[in-house]
Design an enzyme around this catalytic site. Sequence first.
Site, short mmCIF file in Angstrom:
data_model
loop_
_atom_site.label_atom_id
_atom_site.label_comp_id
_atom_site.label_asym_id
_atom_site.label_seq_id
_atom_site.Cartn_x
_atom_site.Cartn_y
_atom_site.Cartn_z
N ASN A 1 0.74 -0.77 0.09
CA ASN A 1 -0.28 -0.21 -0.07
C ASN A 1 1.14 1.16 -0.08
OD1 ASN A 1 -2.02 1.83 0.73
ND2 ASN A 1 -2.34 1.50 2.94
N LYS B 1 0.12 3.41 0.10
CA LYS B 1 -0.61 5.25 0.80
C LYS B 1 -0.55 6.77 -0.31
CE LYS B 1 0.20 3.37 4.76
NZ LYS B 1 0.65 4.00 6.21
N GLU C 1 -6.78 4.47 8.13
CA GLU C 1 -6.36 6.33 7.53
C GLU C 1 -7.74 6.89 7.13
OE1 GLU C 1 -2.73 5.51 5.53
OE2 GLU C 1 -1.69 5.04 7.53
N GLU D 1 -5.60 -4.90 10.98
CA GLU D 1 -4.21 -3.58 11.23
C GLU D 1 -4.09 -2.47 12.31
OE1 GLU D 1 -2.59 -2.95 7.02
OE2 GLU D 1 -4.08 -1.11 7.47
N GLY E 1 2.79 2.39 10.53
CA GLY E 1 3.80 3.22 10.72
C GLY E 1 4.11 4.07 12.12
N HIS F 1 -9.72 1.65 4.94
CA HIS F 1 -8.04 1.82 5.38
C HIS F 1 -8.26 2.24 6.81
CE1 HIS F 1 -3.86 2.34 6.08
NE2 HIS F 1 -3.78 2.01 5.89
N SER G 1 3.69 -2.24 10.17
CA SER G 1 5.16 -2.33 10.62
C SER G 1 5.50 -4.01 10.04
CB SER G 1 5.50 -2.13 11.46
OG SER G 1 5.13 -0.18 12.14
C1 PEP Z 1 -0.73 0.07 5.96
O1 PEP Z 1 -0.93 1.42 5.45
O2 PEP Z 1 -1.72 -0.75 5.74
C2 PEP Z 1 0.79 -0.40 6.77
C3 PEP Z 1 0.42 -1.75 7.96
O3 PEP Z 1 1.05 0.77 6.93
P1 PEP Z 1 2.99 0.46 7.88
O4 PEP Z 1 3.77 -1.22 7.02
O5 PEP Z 1 3.72 1.49 7.01
O6 PEP Z 1 2.78 0.61 9.01
#
Ligand code: PEP
Length: 274
Positions: free
Chosen positions: A9, A11, A101, A171, A177, A99, A217
Amino acid sequence: MRKPFIAGNWKMHKNIQEATSYGELLLHKIREAGVDSDKVEIGLFVPYIHLSALSIIFDLSGVGVGAQNMFYEDKGAYTGEISPSMLSDLGIRHTIIGHSERRQYFGETDEACARKIRAAYAHDIEPVLCVGEDLEDREAGKYEDTVRTMLLGSLKDVAPEETEHLTVAYEPVWAIGTGKTATTEQAQEMAAFIRTVLADRYGSDRADQIRIQYGGSVKPENIAELMSMPDIDGALVGGASLDAEKFMKIIAYDDALLGKESKRVRMIPSSARS
Ligand code: PEP
């Protein structure tokens, strides 16, 4: 048998030049490693403006290029939105829905996710539904309730047979992040919990077929351990998917996913190589 599904992803990252050179590099690496698309599915969720170019680069490669969001209406006065029929017109077959975000910054609710999932199915687009608790809910021990509510609310109109085309990404918001990964045990515990909720709703045969990704992460150093867990069928990777080399290491977390071609390449004696 659930096929592992590793997806990136991006973003809101990368300009056109960066996106196309990444795409070409990743495609080259996937071919060089001989990634066997029968054994692992790869997805790349990119900003809308890159969908066309990357779909052309990855055409027939087995890498599914997808959107990070979409609206539920087909057309109309919805300035700034992209519809499922627009994605479908581009040949896009995957999208992320809900998501954290989107939920956090754009007020996306479970009701909106439910409408988006319906609209996605109406256009043969497969959703990756994201669910996960924030730090407050984790610390208050309410994480299962939060995730159950998100799942049941977002999937309320999804019929049992439609789950064949559903992926759920667990998640935890506190791990996205932040560099803070859920422990493998926490990730497995929640993936198993999600499967139980899905089994209550759709029956255990259906629930056993639904892929559950972990996201938060994920990096080359922790992917193999996460993927060794019985209920974790893939990963949704943010930050580490921005670098083609790192993302490739995540895709190739297990040698068994690499096909005959790479083994043949590795077996060529060094004396025969130029
Ligand atoms: C994501 O954007 O879905 C995500 C898991 O980000 P990250 O891997 O940077 O934590």
